[in-house]
Design an enzyme around this catalytic site. Structure first.
Site, PDB file in Angstrom:
ATOM      1  CB  CYS A 101      -1.494  -0.241   5.693  1.00  0.00           C
ATOM      2  SG  CYS A 101      -1.531  -1.425   4.121  1.00  0.00           S
TER       3      CYS A 101
ATOM      4  CB  CYS B   8      -3.411   2.153   3.078  1.00  0.00           C
ATOM      5  SG  CYS B   8      -4.759   0.800   3.699  1.00  0.00           S
TER       6      CYS B   8
ATOM      7  CG  ASP C 101       6.485  -7.726  -5.464  1.00  0.00           C
ATOM      8  OD1 ASP C 101       5.708  -8.398  -4.978  1.00  0.00           O
ATOM      9  OD2 ASP C 101       7.801  -7.492  -5.094  1.00  0.00           O
TER      10      ASP C 101
ATOM     11  CG  HIS D 138      -5.875  -1.846   5.624  1.00  0.00           C
ATOM     12  ND1 HIS D 138      -4.580  -2.005   5.421  1.00  0.00           N
ATOM     13  CD2 HIS D 138      -6.284  -2.940   6.864  1.00  0.00           C
ATOM     14  CE1 HIS D 138      -4.207  -3.136   6.372  1.00  0.00           C
ATOM     15  NE2 HIS D 138      -5.282  -3.139   7.262  1.00  0.00           N
TER      16      HIS D 138
ATOM     17  CG  ASN E 230       2.097 -15.650   0.505  1.00  0.00           C
ATOM     18  OD1 ASN E 230       1.910 -16.781   0.193  1.00  0.00           O
ATOM     19  ND2 ASN E 230       2.944 -14.983  -0.121  1.00  0.00           N
TER      20      ASN E 230
ATOM     21  N   GLY F  73       3.980 -16.913   5.015  1.00  0.00           N
ATOM     22  CA  GLY F  73       5.143 -15.808   4.855  1.00  0.00           C
ATOM     23  C   GLY F  73       4.570 -14.461   4.564  1.00  0.00           C
TER      24      GLY F  73
ATOM     25  CG  HIS G 283      -3.678  -4.025   2.007  1.00  0.00           C
ATOM     26  ND1 HIS G 283      -4.363  -2.228   2.188  1.00  0.00           N
ATOM     27  CD2 HIS G 283      -4.497  -4.196   0.800  1.00  0.00           C
ATOM     28  CE1 HIS G 283      -4.740  -1.776   1.322  1.00  0.00           C
ATOM     29  NE2 HIS G 283      -5.170  -3.147   0.642  1.00  0.00           N
TER      30      HIS G 283
ATOM     31  CG  HIS H  78      -0.521  -8.644  -1.125  1.00  0.00           C
ATOM     32  ND1 HIS H  78      -0.755  -8.688   0.302  1.00  0.00           N
ATOM     33  CD2 HIS H  78       0.491  -9.354  -1.519  1.00  0.00           C
ATOM     34  CE1 HIS H  78       0.516  -9.309   0.843  1.00  0.00           C
ATOM     35  NE2 HIS H  78       0.958  -9.770  -0.002  1.00  0.00           N
TER      36      HIS H  78
ATOM     37  CG  HIS I  90       2.171 -12.190  -4.619  1.00  0.00           C
ATOM     38  ND1 HIS I  90       3.372 -11.851  -4.444  1.00  0.00           N
ATOM     39  CD2 HIS I  90       1.655 -12.709  -3.446  1.00  0.00           C
ATOM     40  CE1 HIS I  90       3.486 -11.570  -2.940  1.00  0.00           C
ATOM     41  NE2 HIS I  90       2.377 -12.095  -2.417  1.00  0.00           N
TER      42      HIS I  90
END
Ligand code: AMP
Ligand code: ZN
Length: 116
Positions: free
Chosen positions: A7, A10, A33, A49, A90, A96, A101, A103, A105
């Site tokens: 990952c 990770c 990002d 994770h 997402n 998409g 993992h 997350h 945005h």
């Protein structure tokens, strides 16, 4: 090899893959990002994770709640609080999701347009 070992997020937690880290919340981590879609685009993750929001079990919701709390501080530090910003996650193929993992945005710095 384990899912975690493969990952990318990770690996960022482990320091194996470099990232532009903006905040370390202990059990959470925030970094820029790599392909920003807005002037400010920060990724916030739990260090544990979890494949997506849908994978939360046990006390994970406490970490994710803290992640949301930390995200507001990160947004303030990034200077996007006054004008407004978006926090989005997402889940799965139709959304998409590319990195498996969990997350969020944190995006802002310009008008973002409607999403829903
Ligand atoms: P998602 O489509 O929700 O899975 O979004 C994954 C996000 O992770 C994308 O916006 C990518 O640009 C970002 N990303 C992928 N790899 C990295 C990395 N090594 N460092 C920072 N951001 C990344
Ligand atoms: Zn991971």
């Amino acid at each position: 090899m384990s899912v975690e070992a493969e990952c990318i997020f990770c690996k960022i937690v482990e320091g194996v893959v470099p990232a532009d880290i903006v905040f370390d919340g202990g059990d959470t981590l925030f970094f820029k990002d790599i392909h920003p879609k807005a002037p400010v685009h920060i990724i916030g993750i739990p260090k544990k994770h979890l494949t997506s929001l849908d994978a939360m079990i046990g006390d994970d919701h406490l970490t994710i709640g803290k992640l949301m709390h930390d995200a507001t501080h990160v947004a303030r530090d990034a200077g996007i609080f006054e004008a407004g910003y978006r926090v989005v996650t997402n889940i799965g193929a139709h959304a998409g999701q590319e990195v498996s993992h969990l997350h969020f945005h944190i995006v802002g710095g310009e008008p973002l347009g409607p999403i829903c």
